[in-house]
Design a protein around this motif. Structure first.
Motif, mmCIF file in Angstrom:
data_model
loop_
_atom_site.group_PDB
_atom_site.id
_atom_site.type_symbol
_atom_site.label_atom_id
_atom_site.label_comp_id
_atom_site.label_asym_id
_atom_site.label_seq_id
_atom_site.Cartn_x
_atom_site.Cartn_y
_atom_site.Cartn_z
ATOM 1 N N UNK A 69 0.810 -1.220 0.000
ATOM 2 C CA UNK A 69 0.000 0.000 0.000
ATOM 3 C C UNK A 69 0.845 1.273 0.000
ATOM 4 N N UNK A 70 0.277 2.315 -0.598
ATOM 5 C CA UNK A 70 0.851 3.662 -0.549
ATOM 6 C C UNK A 70 0.109 4.446 0.534
ATOM 7 N N UNK A 71 0.844 5.299 1.250
ATOM 8 C CA UNK A 71 0.234 6.047 2.350
ATOM 9 C C UNK A 71 0.616 7.523 2.314
ATOM 10 N N UNK A 72 -0.251 8.321 2.911
ATOM 11 C CA UNK A 72 0.099 9.673 3.332
ATOM 12 C C UNK A 72 0.166 9.622 4.852
ATOM 13 N N UNK A 73 1.366 9.759 5.383
ATOM 14 C CA UNK A 73 1.567 9.649 6.824
ATOM 15 C C UNK A 73 1.583 11.053 7.425
ATOM 16 N N UNK A 74 0.720 11.261 8.408
ATOM 17 C CA UNK A 74 0.456 12.612 8.918
ATOM 18 C C UNK A 74 0.703 12.687 10.420
ATOM 19 N N UNK A 75 1.365 13.751 10.838
ATOM 20 C CA UNK A 75 1.657 14.001 12.253
ATOM 21 C C UNK A 75 1.311 15.438 12.579
ATOM 22 N N UNK A 76 0.483 15.632 13.594
ATOM 23 C CA UNK A 76 0.142 16.974 14.074
ATOM 24 C C UNK A 76 0.711 17.136 15.473
ATOM 25 N N UNK A 77 1.420 18.243 15.680
ATOM 26 C CA UNK A 77 2.009 18.567 16.979
ATOM 27 C C UNK A 77 1.447 19.890 17.470
ATOM 28 N N UNK A 78 1.252 19.996 18.792
ATOM 29 C CA UNK A 78 0.676 21.201 19.385
ATOM 30 C C UNK A 78 1.350 21.465 20.735
ATOM 31 N N UNK A 79 1.874 22.683 20.918
ATOM 32 C CA UNK A 79 2.518 23.022 22.189
ATOM 33 C C UNK A 79 1.621 23.845 23.103
ATOM 34 N N UNK A 83 0.288 25.016 16.488
ATOM 35 C CA UNK A 83 0.066 23.687 15.924
ATOM 36 C C UNK A 83 0.721 23.606 14.551
ATOM 37 N N UNK A 84 1.323 22.455 14.245
ATOM 38 C CA UNK A 84 1.895 22.227 12.926
ATOM 39 C C UNK A 84 1.490 20.839 12.450
ATOM 40 N N UNK A 85 1.515 20.652 11.134
ATOM 41 C CA UNK A 85 1.254 19.345 10.547
ATOM 42 C C UNK A 85 2.420 18.961 9.647
ATOM 43 N N UNK A 110 -9.445 22.197 10.709
ATOM 44 C CA UNK A 110 -8.664 22.070 11.951
ATOM 45 C C UNK A 110 -8.262 23.406 12.569
ATOM 46 N N UNK A 111 -8.212 24.453 11.770
ATOM 47 C CA UNK A 111 -7.726 25.736 12.267
ATOM 48 C C UNK A 111 -6.223 25.885 12.187
ATOM 49 N N UNK A 112 -5.521 24.844 11.759
ATOM 50 C CA UNK A 112 -4.072 24.954 11.578
ATOM 51 C C UNK A 112 -3.813 25.806 10.339
ATOM 52 N N UNK A 118 3.716 21.190 6.508
ATOM 53 C CA UNK A 118 4.814 20.783 5.633
ATOM 54 C C UNK A 118 4.439 19.445 5.019
ATOM 55 N N UNK A 119 4.208 19.436 3.706
ATOM 56 C CA UNK A 119 3.796 18.224 3.004
ATOM 57 C C UNK A 119 4.846 17.849 1.965
ATOM 58 N N UNK A 120 5.209 16.591 1.921
ATOM 59 C CA UNK A 120 6.285 16.170 1.022
ATOM 60 C C UNK A 120 5.981 14.829 0.365
ATOM 61 N N UNK A 121 6.800 14.487 -0.634
ATOM 62 C CA UNK A 121 6.748 13.182 -1.292
ATOM 63 C C UNK A 121 8.019 12.412 -0.949
ATOM 64 N N UNK A 122 7.901 11.081 -0.868
ATOM 65 C CA UNK A 122 9.078 10.275 -0.530
ATOM 66 C C UNK A 122 10.054 10.166 -1.689
ATOM 67 N N UNK A 123 9.533 10.123 -2.899
ATOM 68 C CA UNK A 123 10.254 9.917 -4.155
ATOM 69 C C UNK A 123 10.397 8.450 -4.514
ATOM 70 N N UNK A 124 9.468 7.622 -4.061
ATOM 71 C CA UNK A 124 9.403 6.280 -4.626
ATOM 72 C C UNK A 124 9.174 6.413 -6.128
#
Length: 494
Positions: A69-79, A83-85, A110-112, A118-124
Protein backbone atom coordinates in the motif's frame (compact mmCIF):
# COMPACT_ATOMS: atom_id res chain seq x y z
CA UNK A 1 -12.67 45.18 80.89
CA UNK A 2 -11.47 43.86 77.60
CA UNK A 3 -14.02 43.82 74.79
CA UNK A 4 -14.14 40.70 72.67
CA UNK A 5 -14.71 40.79 68.92
CA UNK A 6 -18.17 39.81 67.83
CA UNK A 7 -18.71 36.39 66.28
CA UNK A 8 -19.12 37.87 62.77
CA UNK A 9 -15.67 39.51 62.99
CA UNK A 10 -14.08 36.27 64.14
CA UNK A 11 -15.77 34.38 61.28
CA UNK A 12 -14.47 36.94 58.79
CA UNK A 13 -10.92 36.64 60.09
CA UNK A 14 -11.05 32.86 59.86
CA UNK A 15 -12.33 33.03 56.28
CA UNK A 16 -9.55 35.46 55.42
CA UNK A 17 -6.90 33.14 56.77
CA UNK A 18 -8.34 30.18 54.88
CA UNK A 19 -8.63 32.18 51.65
CA UNK A 20 -5.03 33.39 52.02
CA UNK A 21 -3.81 29.86 52.56
CA UNK A 22 -5.62 28.59 49.49
CA UNK A 23 -4.72 31.47 47.19
CA UNK A 24 -1.43 30.98 45.28
CA UNK A 25 1.11 33.79 45.12
CA UNK A 26 0.46 36.66 42.73
CA UNK A 27 0.68 35.56 39.12
CA UNK A 28 0.75 31.83 39.79
CA UNK A 29 -3.00 31.51 39.28
CA UNK A 30 -2.54 32.78 35.75
CA UNK A 31 0.11 30.18 34.87
CA UNK A 32 -1.52 27.05 33.53
CA UNK A 33 0.62 23.91 33.17
CA UNK A 34 2.05 23.66 29.67
CA UNK A 35 0.98 20.59 27.75
CA UNK A 36 2.41 19.09 24.57
CA UNK A 37 -0.02 17.15 22.39
CA UNK A 38 0.35 14.98 19.31
CA UNK A 39 -1.77 12.97 16.93
CA UNK A 40 -0.82 10.81 13.97
CA UNK A 41 -2.43 8.70 11.26
CA UNK A 42 -1.42 6.85 8.09
CA UNK A 43 -4.02 7.31 5.33
CA UNK A 44 -4.12 4.89 2.40
CA UNK A 45 -3.51 6.63 -0.95
CA UNK A 46 -3.35 3.46 -3.05
CA UNK A 47 -5.42 4.02 -6.22
CA UNK A 48 -8.87 2.48 -6.12
CA UNK A 49 -8.72 1.14 -9.68
CA UNK A 50 -6.12 -0.01 -12.21
CA UNK A 51 -4.29 0.33 -14.56
CA UNK A 52 -2.63 3.62 -13.64
CA UNK A 53 0.26 5.63 -15.00
CA UNK A 54 3.39 5.13 -12.91
CA UNK A 55 6.08 7.80 -12.66
CA UNK A 56 9.83 7.52 -12.21
CA UNK A 57 10.91 6.57 -15.72
CA UNK A 58 11.76 8.37 -18.96
CA UNK A 59 9.18 6.22 -20.74
CA UNK A 60 5.50 5.73 -20.01
CA UNK A 61 4.68 2.85 -17.66
CA UNK A 62 1.37 1.38 -16.55
CA UNK A 63 0.92 -0.41 -13.26
CA UNK A 64 -1.80 -3.04 -12.95
CA UNK A 65 -1.44 -3.77 -9.24
CA UNK A 66 -0.01 -2.49 -5.96
CA UNK A 67 2.58 -4.77 -4.39
CA UNK A 68 2.22 -2.90 -1.09
CA UNK A 69 0.00 0.00 0.00
CA UNK A 70 0.85 3.66 -0.55
CA UNK A 71 0.23 6.05 2.35
CA UNK A 72 0.10 9.67 3.33
CA UNK A 73 1.57 9.65 6.82
CA UNK A 74 0.46 12.61 8.92
CA UNK A 75 1.66 14.00 12.25
CA UNK A 76 0.14 16.97 14.07
CA UNK A 77 2.01 18.57 16.98
CA UNK A 78 0.68 21.20 19.39
CA UNK A 79 2.52 23.02 22.19
CA UNK A 80 -0.57 24.78 23.53
CA UNK A 81 -0.10 27.86 21.38
CA UNK A 82 1.20 26.64 18.03
CA UNK A 83 0.07 23.69 15.92
CA UNK A 84 1.90 22.23 12.93
CA UNK A 85 1.25 19.34 10.55
CA UNK A 86 3.94 17.16 8.94
CA UNK A 87 2.86 14.97 6.02
CA UNK A 88 4.84 12.56 3.85
CA UNK A 89 3.26 10.82 0.85
CA UNK A 90 4.35 7.72 -1.02
CA UNK A 91 4.72 9.47 -4.36
CA UNK A 92 7.55 10.29 -6.75
CA UNK A 93 6.74 14.00 -6.72
CA UNK A 94 3.60 16.07 -6.12
CA UNK A 95 2.90 19.48 -7.71
CA UNK A 96 2.35 22.44 -5.43
CA UNK A 97 -1.28 22.86 -6.53
CA UNK A 98 -2.25 19.50 -5.05
CA UNK A 99 -0.60 20.21 -1.72
CA UNK A 100 -2.03 23.74 -1.58
CA UNK A 101 -5.59 22.52 -2.10
CA UNK A 102 -5.22 19.75 0.49
CA UNK A 103 -3.81 22.21 3.01
CA UNK A 104 -6.70 24.62 2.47
CA UNK A 105 -9.27 21.88 3.07
CA UNK A 106 -7.44 20.68 6.19
CA UNK A 107 -6.95 24.20 7.54
CA UNK A 108 -10.66 24.98 7.31
CA UNK A 109 -11.43 21.84 9.33
CA UNK A 110 -8.66 22.07 11.95
CA UNK A 111 -7.73 25.74 12.27
CA UNK A 112 -4.07 24.95 11.58
CA UNK A 113 -2.78 27.69 9.25
CA UNK A 114 -1.71 26.44 5.83
CA UNK A 115 1.73 27.96 6.40
CA UNK A 116 2.11 25.62 9.37
CA UNK A 117 1.79 22.49 7.21
CA UNK A 118 4.81 20.78 5.63
CA UNK A 119 3.80 18.22 3.00
CA UNK A 120 6.29 16.17 1.02
CA UNK A 121 6.75 13.18 -1.29
CA UNK A 122 9.08 10.27 -0.53
CA UNK A 123 10.25 9.92 -4.16
CA UNK A 124 9.40 6.28 -4.63
CA UNK A 125 9.78 5.69 -8.37
CA UNK A 126 6.82 3.30 -8.40
CA UNK A 127 3.84 5.43 -7.41
CA UNK A 128 1.01 7.00 -9.38
CA UNK A 129 2.12 9.75 -11.76
CA UNK A 130 0.67 13.14 -10.76
CA UNK A 131 3.41 15.42 -12.13
CA UNK A 132 4.42 15.80 -15.79
CA UNK A 133 7.95 14.46 -16.25
CA UNK A 134 9.49 13.03 -19.41
CA UNK A 135 7.01 10.71 -21.14
CA UNK A 136 5.01 9.73 -18.06
CA UNK A 137 1.32 10.49 -18.43
CA UNK A 138 -0.36 12.22 -15.50
CA UNK A 139 -3.13 10.11 -13.95
CA UNK A 140 -5.62 12.98 -13.74
CA UNK A 141 -8.50 11.00 -12.23
CA UNK A 142 -6.28 10.06 -9.26
CA UNK A 143 -5.50 13.66 -8.28
CA UNK A 144 -8.84 14.50 -6.55
CA UNK A 145 -8.58 11.30 -4.51
CA UNK A 146 -4.97 12.05 -3.51
CA UNK A 147 -5.86 15.63 -2.55
CA UNK A 148 -8.80 14.56 -0.39
CA UNK A 149 -6.81 11.80 1.31
CA UNK A 150 -3.97 14.18 2.26
CA UNK A 151 -6.49 16.59 3.75
CA UNK A 152 -8.33 13.74 5.48
CA UNK A 153 -5.06 12.55 7.03
CA UNK A 154 -4.27 15.94 8.54
CA UNK A 155 -7.83 16.26 9.85
CA UNK A 156 -7.77 12.79 11.43
CA UNK A 157 -4.32 13.31 12.96
CA UNK A 158 -5.60 16.57 14.48
CA UNK A 159 -8.65 14.79 15.88
CA UNK A 160 -6.33 12.30 17.62
CA UNK A 161 -4.38 14.95 19.53
CA UNK A 162 -3.61 13.82 23.06
CA UNK A 163 -1.02 14.64 25.75
CA UNK A 164 2.39 13.53 24.58
CA UNK A 165 6.14 13.63 25.04
CA UNK A 166 8.65 14.35 22.31
CA UNK A 167 12.36 13.76 21.75
CA UNK A 168 14.97 13.30 19.05
CA UNK A 169 18.35 11.77 18.35
CA UNK A 170 20.60 11.24 15.33
CA UNK A 171 21.59 7.84 13.98
CA UNK A 172 24.19 6.99 11.36
CA UNK A 173 24.36 4.52 8.49
CA UNK A 174 26.98 5.00 5.74
CA UNK A 175 26.38 1.53 4.28
CA UNK A 176 23.36 2.32 2.11
CA UNK A 177 24.20 5.68 0.53
CA UNK A 178 26.57 6.34 -2.38
CA UNK A 179 27.14 9.41 -4.51
CA UNK A 180 26.00 8.47 -8.00
CA UNK A 181 27.91 11.17 -9.94
CA UNK A 182 31.43 10.08 -10.90
CA UNK A 183 34.55 11.43 -12.48
CA UNK A 184 35.89 8.92 -15.00
CA UNK A 185 39.47 8.28 -16.07
CA UNK A 186 40.91 10.62 -18.70
CA UNK A 187 40.02 9.54 -22.21
CA UNK A 188 36.68 7.95 -21.24
CA UNK A 189 33.90 9.31 -23.45
CA UNK A 190 30.96 10.95 -21.66
CA UNK A 191 27.97 11.62 -23.89
CA UNK A 192 24.96 13.87 -23.37
CA UNK A 193 21.58 14.12 -25.17
CA UNK A 194 22.39 17.58 -26.53
CA UNK A 195 25.60 16.45 -28.30
CA UNK A 196 27.53 19.21 -26.56
CA UNK A 197 30.30 16.98 -25.18
CA UNK A 198 30.97 19.21 -22.18
CA UNK A 199 30.01 16.85 -19.33
CA UNK A 200 32.81 15.98 -16.94
CA UNK A 201 30.89 13.49 -14.78
CA UNK A 202 28.55 10.59 -15.43
CA UNK A 203 25.52 9.65 -13.38
CA UNK A 204 25.20 5.94 -12.52
CA UNK A 205 28.30 4.60 -14.31
CA UNK A 206 28.99 0.87 -14.44
CA UNK A 207 29.84 -0.36 -10.94
CA UNK A 208 33.41 -1.55 -10.31
CA UNK A 209 34.43 -0.41 -13.79
CA UNK A 210 38.09 0.31 -14.66
CA UNK A 211 36.89 3.69 -15.95
CA UNK A 212 35.84 4.89 -12.49
CA UNK A 213 38.02 7.55 -10.90
CA UNK A 214 36.22 9.05 -7.90
CA UNK A 215 32.76 10.27 -6.79
CA UNK A 216 31.95 13.87 -7.66
CA UNK A 217 30.43 14.62 -4.27
CA UNK A 218 29.95 13.45 -0.66
CA UNK A 219 27.22 11.47 1.11
CA UNK A 220 25.23 12.19 4.27
CA UNK A 221 24.90 9.06 6.43
CA UNK A 222 22.91 10.70 9.26
CA UNK A 223 19.47 9.44 10.28
CA UNK A 224 17.72 12.08 12.40
CA UNK A 225 14.82 10.54 14.34
CA UNK A 226 11.91 12.44 15.91
CA UNK A 227 10.04 10.32 18.44
CA UNK A 228 6.60 11.05 19.90
CA UNK A 229 5.04 9.05 22.75
CA UNK A 230 1.98 9.31 24.94
CA UNK A 231 2.39 10.00 28.64
CA UNK A 232 2.57 6.25 29.39
CA UNK A 233 5.48 5.83 26.97
CA UNK A 234 3.53 4.16 24.15
CA UNK A 235 4.77 5.30 20.72
CA UNK A 236 2.56 7.64 18.71
CA UNK A 237 4.92 8.42 15.85
CA UNK A 238 8.50 8.00 14.70
CA UNK A 239 9.63 10.45 12.00
CA UNK A 240 13.00 9.63 10.41
CA UNK A 241 15.08 11.24 7.65
CA UNK A 242 17.72 9.75 5.35
CA UNK A 243 19.37 11.09 2.21
CA UNK A 244 18.71 8.18 -0.16
CA UNK A 245 17.01 8.73 -3.53
CA UNK A 246 15.13 5.40 -3.50
CA UNK A 247 16.11 1.72 -3.87
CA UNK A 248 14.13 0.21 -6.73
CA UNK A 249 14.00 -3.40 -7.90
CA UNK A 250 10.23 -3.20 -8.41
CA UNK A 251 8.64 -4.84 -11.49
CA UNK A 252 7.40 -2.18 -13.92
CA UNK A 253 3.77 -3.30 -13.67
CA UNK A 254 3.64 -2.87 -9.87
CA UNK A 255 3.23 0.08 -7.55
CA UNK A 256 5.29 0.12 -4.35
CA UNK A 257 6.23 2.51 -1.57
CA UNK A 258 9.81 1.24 -2.05
CA UNK A 259 12.08 1.16 0.99
CA UNK A 260 10.20 4.06 2.57
CA UNK A 261 7.17 1.83 3.14
CA UNK A 262 9.23 -1.19 4.16
CA UNK A 263 11.15 0.97 6.66
CA UNK A 264 7.84 1.92 8.26
CA UNK A 265 6.81 -1.72 8.54
CA UNK A 266 10.17 -2.82 9.93
CA UNK A 267 10.30 -0.10 12.62
CA UNK A 268 6.68 -0.76 13.57
CA UNK A 269 7.56 -4.41 14.18
CA UNK A 270 10.66 -3.42 16.15
CA UNK A 271 8.54 -1.19 18.37
CA UNK A 272 6.18 -4.14 18.95
CA UNK A 273 3.21 -1.83 18.63
CA UNK A 274 0.21 -3.96 17.76
CA UNK A 275 -2.43 -1.78 19.43
CA UNK A 276 -5.07 -1.49 16.72
CA UNK A 277 -6.77 1.31 18.67
CA UNK A 278 -3.74 3.57 18.44
CA UNK A 279 -1.08 2.19 16.09
CA UNK A 280 2.26 3.94 15.82
CA UNK A 281 2.80 5.93 12.62
CA UNK A 282 6.33 5.49 11.28
CA UNK A 283 7.66 7.64 8.45
CA UNK A 284 10.87 7.89 6.45
CA UNK A 285 11.21 11.33 4.87
CA UNK A 286 13.69 11.96 2.08
CA UNK A 287 16.64 14.18 2.97
CA UNK A 288 18.92 15.66 0.33
CA UNK A 289 19.39 12.85 -2.16
CA UNK A 290 19.45 14.46 -5.61
CA UNK A 291 22.87 12.90 -6.28
CA UNK A 292 22.65 9.87 -3.96
CA UNK A 293 21.45 6.31 -4.49
CA UNK A 294 21.91 2.77 -3.18
CA UNK A 295 24.36 1.47 -5.79
CA UNK A 296 27.82 0.62 -4.47
CA UNK A 297 29.82 1.76 -7.49
CA UNK A 298 33.08 0.90 -5.73
CA UNK A 299 32.32 -2.82 -5.68
CA UNK A 300 28.91 -3.54 -7.19
CA UNK A 301 26.65 -6.35 -5.96
CA UNK A 302 24.90 -9.35 -7.51
CA UNK A 303 21.50 -8.91 -9.11
CA UNK A 304 18.70 -9.36 -6.59
CA UNK A 305 15.20 -10.74 -6.85
CA UNK A 306 12.44 -8.10 -6.99
CA UNK A 307 11.92 -6.29 -3.67
CA UNK A 308 14.88 -8.06 -2.02
CA UNK A 309 17.19 -5.04 -2.00
CA UNK A 310 14.35 -2.90 -0.65
CA UNK A 311 14.01 -5.33 2.25
CA UNK A 312 17.77 -5.38 2.91
CA UNK A 313 18.14 -1.60 2.87
CA UNK A 314 15.02 -0.98 4.95
CA UNK A 315 16.08 -3.47 7.61
CA UNK A 316 19.58 -2.01 7.88
CA UNK A 317 18.42 1.60 8.04
CA UNK A 318 15.60 0.70 10.45
CA UNK A 319 18.10 -0.96 12.78
CA UNK A 320 20.28 2.17 12.76
CA UNK A 321 17.24 4.38 13.35
CA UNK A 322 16.16 2.27 16.31
CA UNK A 323 19.61 2.63 17.89
CA UNK A 324 19.06 6.40 17.79
CA UNK A 325 15.46 6.02 18.96
CA UNK A 326 16.55 4.10 22.04
CA UNK A 327 18.82 6.92 23.23
CA UNK A 328 16.21 9.61 22.67
CA UNK A 329 15.62 11.83 25.69
CA UNK A 330 11.90 12.54 25.92
CA UNK A 331 10.64 15.97 26.92
CA UNK A 332 7.26 16.62 28.55
CA UNK A 333 6.98 19.95 26.73
CA UNK A 334 8.89 21.90 24.10
CA UNK A 335 7.88 24.98 22.15
CA UNK A 336 7.12 24.86 18.44
CA UNK A 337 7.64 27.54 15.81
CA UNK A 338 7.38 27.59 12.03
CA UNK A 339 8.11 30.07 9.24
CA UNK A 340 7.28 30.04 5.55
CA UNK A 341 8.36 32.24 2.67
CA UNK A 342 8.29 32.29 -1.10
CA UNK A 343 11.30 32.75 -3.35
CA UNK A 344 11.39 33.67 -7.03
CA UNK A 345 13.90 31.69 -9.08
CA UNK A 346 14.98 31.92 -12.70
CA UNK A 347 14.24 29.28 -15.35
CA UNK A 348 16.80 27.92 -17.83
CA UNK A 349 14.88 28.25 -21.06
CA UNK A 350 16.04 26.83 -24.40
CA UNK A 351 17.53 29.14 -27.02
CA UNK A 352 16.18 29.48 -30.57
CA UNK A 353 18.99 27.19 -31.72
CA UNK A 354 17.99 24.60 -29.12
CA UNK A 355 14.38 24.68 -30.29
CA UNK A 356 15.33 24.43 -33.96
CA UNK A 357 17.53 21.39 -33.28
CA UNK A 358 14.79 19.74 -31.21
CA UNK A 359 12.14 20.25 -33.88
CA UNK A 360 14.46 18.81 -36.53
CA UNK A 361 15.19 15.69 -34.46
CA UNK A 362 11.51 15.06 -33.72
CA UNK A 363 10.50 15.64 -37.34
CA UNK A 364 13.07 13.14 -38.57
CA UNK A 365 12.17 10.50 -35.96
CA UNK A 366 8.40 10.84 -36.04
CA UNK A 367 6.00 10.84 -33.12
CA UNK A 368 6.85 9.15 -29.86
CA UNK A 369 7.14 7.46 -27.52
CA UNK A 370 10.91 7.43 -27.84
CA UNK A 371 13.69 5.41 -26.24
CA UNK A 372 16.56 7.49 -27.67
CA UNK A 373 17.70 10.04 -25.07
CA UNK A 374 18.39 12.63 -27.78
CA UNK A 375 14.72 12.49 -28.80
CA UNK A 376 13.43 12.39 -25.23
CA UNK A 377 15.35 15.55 -24.40
CA UNK A 378 14.39 17.16 -27.69
CA UNK A 379 10.77 16.73 -26.62
CA UNK A 380 11.63 18.16 -23.20
CA UNK A 381 13.15 21.18 -24.92
CA UNK A 382 9.92 21.82 -26.80
CA UNK A 383 7.89 21.47 -23.59
CA UNK A 384 10.08 24.05 -21.85
CA UNK A 385 9.29 26.68 -24.49
CA UNK A 386 6.04 27.34 -22.62
CA UNK A 387 7.70 27.75 -19.21
CA UNK A 388 7.76 31.23 -17.64
CA UNK A 389 10.97 33.22 -17.09
CA UNK A 390 10.69 32.67 -13.34
CA UNK A 391 8.89 30.41 -10.90
CA UNK A 392 7.97 30.94 -7.26
CA UNK A 393 8.89 28.22 -4.77
CA UNK A 394 7.72 27.72 -1.20
CA UNK A 395 10.33 27.28 1.54
CA UNK A 396 9.77 26.49 5.22
CA UNK A 397 11.63 26.14 8.49
CA UNK A 398 10.30 24.35 11.57
CA UNK A 399 11.57 24.35 15.14
CA UNK A 400 10.53 21.64 17.60
CA UNK A 401 12.45 22.46 20.76
CA UNK A 402 16.11 22.41 19.71
CA UNK A 403 15.41 20.37 16.58
CA UNK A 404 15.05 22.19 13.26
CA UNK A 405 13.69 21.05 9.91
CA UNK A 406 13.80 22.93 6.60
CA UNK A 407 12.00 22.06 3.39
CA UNK A 408 12.95 22.11 -0.28
CA UNK A 409 10.62 21.53 -3.26
CA UNK A 410 13.52 20.08 -5.25
CA UNK A 411 15.64 16.99 -5.65
CA UNK A 412 18.34 18.62 -3.58
CA UNK A 413 22.03 17.68 -3.68
CA UNK A 414 23.58 16.33 -0.50
CA UNK A 415 26.14 19.16 -0.48
CA UNK A 416 23.30 21.60 0.15
CA UNK A 417 21.96 19.55 3.03
CA UNK A 418 25.40 19.27 4.63
CA UNK A 419 25.98 23.02 4.27
CA UNK A 420 22.65 23.80 5.94
CA UNK A 421 23.38 21.41 8.80
CA UNK A 422 26.79 22.99 9.35
CA UNK A 423 25.57 26.61 9.34
CA UNK A 424 22.29 26.11 11.19
CA UNK A 425 21.91 27.71 14.64
CA UNK A 426 20.05 24.54 15.74
CA UNK A 427 21.44 21.09 16.39
CA UNK A 428 20.29 18.83 14.96
CA UNK A 429 18.92 20.19 11.68
CA UNK A 430 17.79 18.28 8.63
CA UNK A 431 16.10 18.92 5.29
CA UNK A 432 12.96 17.31 3.89
CA UNK A 433 13.09 17.54 0.11
CA UNK A 434 10.32 17.38 -2.49
CA UNK A 435 8.18 19.36 -0.06
CA UNK A 436 5.24 21.64 -0.87
CA UNK A 437 5.67 21.16 -4.62
CA UNK A 438 8.07 19.96 -7.29
CA UNK A 439 10.69 22.10 -9.04
CA UNK A 440 13.17 19.54 -10.34
CA UNK A 441 16.82 19.03 -9.45
CA UNK A 442 18.77 21.63 -7.49
CA UNK A 443 22.48 21.17 -8.28
CA UNK A 444 24.98 23.59 -6.80
CA UNK A 445 26.66 25.96 -9.31
CA UNK A 446 29.81 23.84 -9.02
CA UNK A 447 27.87 20.68 -9.92
CA UNK A 448 26.17 22.50 -12.78
CA UNK A 449 29.62 23.19 -14.19
CA UNK A 450 30.36 19.45 -14.16
CA UNK A 451 27.24 18.60 -16.17
CA UNK A 452 25.62 15.19 -15.98
CA UNK A 453 22.03 13.94 -15.95
CA UNK A 454 20.88 16.02 -12.99
CA UNK A 455 21.85 19.23 -14.82
CA UNK A 456 20.37 18.35 -18.24
CA UNK A 457 17.68 20.91 -19.06
CA UNK A 458 14.24 19.28 -18.83
CA UNK A 459 11.03 19.40 -16.83
CA UNK A 460 13.06 17.53 -14.21
CA UNK A 461 15.87 20.12 -14.16
CA UNK A 462 15.04 23.65 -15.23
CA UNK A 463 15.94 26.05 -12.43
CA UNK A 464 18.64 28.66 -13.07
CA UNK A 465 22.23 27.86 -12.15
CA UNK A 466 22.11 30.35 -9.26
CA UNK A 467 18.97 28.78 -7.71
CA UNK A 468 20.77 26.63 -5.12
CA UNK A 469 22.67 29.47 -3.38
CA UNK A 470 19.43 31.46 -3.18
CA UNK A 471 17.50 28.53 -1.71
CA UNK A 472 20.25 27.72 0.80
CA UNK A 473 20.62 31.37 1.87
CA UNK A 474 16.86 31.75 2.30
CA UNK A 475 16.54 28.59 4.39
CA UNK A 476 19.40 29.64 6.65
CA UNK A 477 17.74 33.03 6.98
CA UNK A 478 14.54 31.34 8.16
CA UNK A 479 16.52 29.27 10.68
CA UNK A 480 18.27 32.35 12.03
CA UNK A 481 14.91 34.12 12.38
CA UNK A 482 13.53 31.13 14.28
CA UNK A 483 16.54 31.37 16.60
CA UNK A 484 15.97 35.09 17.15
CA UNK A 485 12.31 34.47 17.98
CA UNK A 486 13.27 31.68 20.38
CA UNK A 487 15.68 33.98 22.22
CA UNK A 488 13.04 36.68 22.41
CA UNK A 489 10.55 34.23 23.83
CA UNK A 490 13.06 33.03 26.42
CA UNK A 491 13.98 36.57 27.45
CA UNK A 492 10.31 37.42 27.86
CA UNK A 493 9.97 34.40 30.13
CA UNK A 494 7.19 32.96 28.05
Amino acid sequence: MVSLPCPLVIFGVVLGVIFAALTPPHGVADEMPKQFRAGAVAIDITPESFPVSSSGSMTHREAVRAHDPLHARCLVLDDGETSIALVTCDSCMIPREIFDEAKTIASEATGIPTDHMLCSATHTHTAVSVAPTFQSEVQHDYIPFLTQQIAKGIIQAHSRLKPAKVGWAVGNNPRQVFNRRWFLRPGTAITDPFDEGTDRVRMNPSANSPTLLRPAGPIDPEIPVLSVQDLEGRPIAVWANYSLHYVGGVPSESLSADYFGEFARQVTRMLESDDARSPVVVTMTNGTSGDINNVNFFEGHPRQEPFEQIRVVANDVATSAMVAHQRTVMEDWVSIDMLETELELGVRQPTEEDVTRAKKLIAEAGSGPWSDRRLIYANETLDLVDYPDTVTVKLQAVRIGDLAIVSSPCETFVETGLAIKKASPFQPTFTIELANGYNGYLPTPEQHALGGYETWRAKSSYLAVDAEPKVRETLLGLLNELKRRERTMQSDGS
